[in-house]
Design an enzyme around this catalytic site. Structure first.
Site, short mmCIF file in Angstrom:
data_model
loop_
_atom_site.label_atom_id
_atom_site.label_comp_id
_atom_site.label_asym_id
_atom_site.label_seq_id
_atom_site.Cartn_x
_atom_site.Cartn_y
_atom_site.Cartn_z
N ASP A 157 3.33 5.58 -7.16
CA ASP A 157 3.03 4.85 -5.92
C ASP A 157 3.68 5.56 -4.73
OD1 ASP A 157 2.33 2.88 -4.11
OD2 ASP A 157 3.88 1.47 -4.77
C1 SPV Z 1 2.35 -3.09 -3.80
O1 SPV Z 1 1.91 -3.99 -4.54
O2 SPV Z 1 1.89 -1.96 -3.77
C2 SPV Z 1 3.49 -3.35 -2.92
C3 SPV Z 1 4.50 -4.35 -3.28
O3 SPV Z 1 3.59 -2.68 -1.92
S1 SPV Z 1 5.82 -3.50 -4.05
O4 SPV Z 1 5.31 -2.96 -5.33
O5 SPV Z 1 6.87 -4.48 -4.27
O6 SPV Z 1 6.27 -2.42 -3.18
MG MG Z 2 2.48 -0.92 -1.96
#
Ligand code: SPV
Ligand code: MG
Length: 295
Positions: free
Chosen positions: A65
């Site tokens: 991510d």
């Molecule tokens: C997502 O769901 O991508 C978010 C929330 O940004 S978190 O994973 O807590 O960053």
């Molecule tokens: Mg996110």
């Protein structure tokens, strides 16, 4: 399907009889599950919208991510989601990039009828907020981030997606005062709503920031993501002044658990019948993709 997400979300937020609840959907099938979910205890209870999570969009492509999945790819999958679901969608816009890039994203989301977009106040190489290295995440300067919000708000015009400024102060360990100061600056710069994020394990620090903001007169909608403090109830969040609760990754995580278990059992048993009881039937799949969701 025609989408007027911003108008519908604004209308719902104007009548806050309870916090709105969003559930993560990384593809159109997830969105259908969210839209058609029902509650045995209360037939009126349902989800109010979709969370288009960067984590889930990345994970479903087996990518970290870190803003690696390009915006075009994410918008293409969003178009499929919006084709199959009429629920308002809230798009996780990550950092938004440069102000010009954030503005372009807002215009593209407006064309799709997306209800809201969230930009987070991170700088440099973006990490997931709940990752082990979250404390190393560089903060965006307040003025730098306000410039981005101003560009996004200008691109939004009067009909585009709500601009939600996501405050990562608690995630970075910068404390509540930094979070409250940023909340005010971001709203001043044109944010329509804020998201106060926190690392858990309790909701306390996030709720303190929300209460402080409310006491200081901040009257925009407040979003919260209770992933890292899952014990908190919607009722407690509502009491503190939260307007939108985002269940940010629970379809992804439950699907991953089920997929791993199915693969493991098939290897152990070497017979399809060993997993049949844990799977929906093919007839169910066919009915799910052929049935129009209730609108
Ligand atoms: C997502 O769901 O991508 C978010 C929330 O940004 S978190 O994973 O807590 O960053
Ligand atoms: Mg996110």
């Amino acid at each position: 399907m025609r989408h007027d997400g911003p108008a519908r979300l604004r209308a719902r937020l104007a009548q806050p009889e309870r916090p709105l609840r969003l559930l993560q959907a990384h593809d159109a099938l997830c969105a259908r599950v969210v839209e058609t979910a029902t509650c045995d205890d209360d037939p009126q209870r349902g989800f109010d919208g979709l969370w288009i999570s960067s984590l889930a969009d990345s994970a479903s492509r087996a990518q970290p991510d870190r803003e690696l999945v390009d915006v075009g790819t994410r918008l293409a999958s969003l178009a499929w989601i919006l084709e199959g679901s009429s629920l308002p969608a809230v798009f996780d816009g990550d950092t938004g990039g440069w102000p010009e890039q954030a503005a372009l994203l807002v215009r593209r989301l407006a064309q799709l009828g997306v209800a809201a977009v969230v930009f987070e106040d991170k700088a440099g190489r973006k990490r997931n907020s709940l990752a082990a290295d979250r404390l190393q995440q560089e903060a965006a300067g307040v003025e730098e981030f306000c410039d981005k919000l101003r560009a996004a708000a200008h691109a939004r015009g009067s009909t585009g997606p709500l601009i939600v400024a996501r405050i990562e102060s608690l995630i970075r360990g910068d404390g509540p005062d930094d979070a409250v100061a940023r909340a005010h600056a971001y709203v001043e710069a044109g944010a329509d709503a804020i998201l106060v994020h926190g690392p858990g394990p309790t909701a306390g620090p996030v709720l303190d920031v929300v209460r402080q903001c409310r006491r200081a007169g901040l009257d925009v909608p407040v979003f919260v993501v209770p992933t890292a403090f899952p014990d908190v109830t919607e009722a407690t969040l509502a009491e503190a002044g939260v307007d939108v609760v985002i269940y940010a990754n629970h379809l992804l995580r439950s699907a991953l658990a089920a997929m791993r278990s199915t693969a493991r059992t098939l290897l152990q048993q070497r017979c399809a019948a060993s997993v049949d009881a844990d799977c929906v039937s093919v007839a169910d799949v066919l009915a799910t993709i052929e049935r129009e969701p209730s609108r």
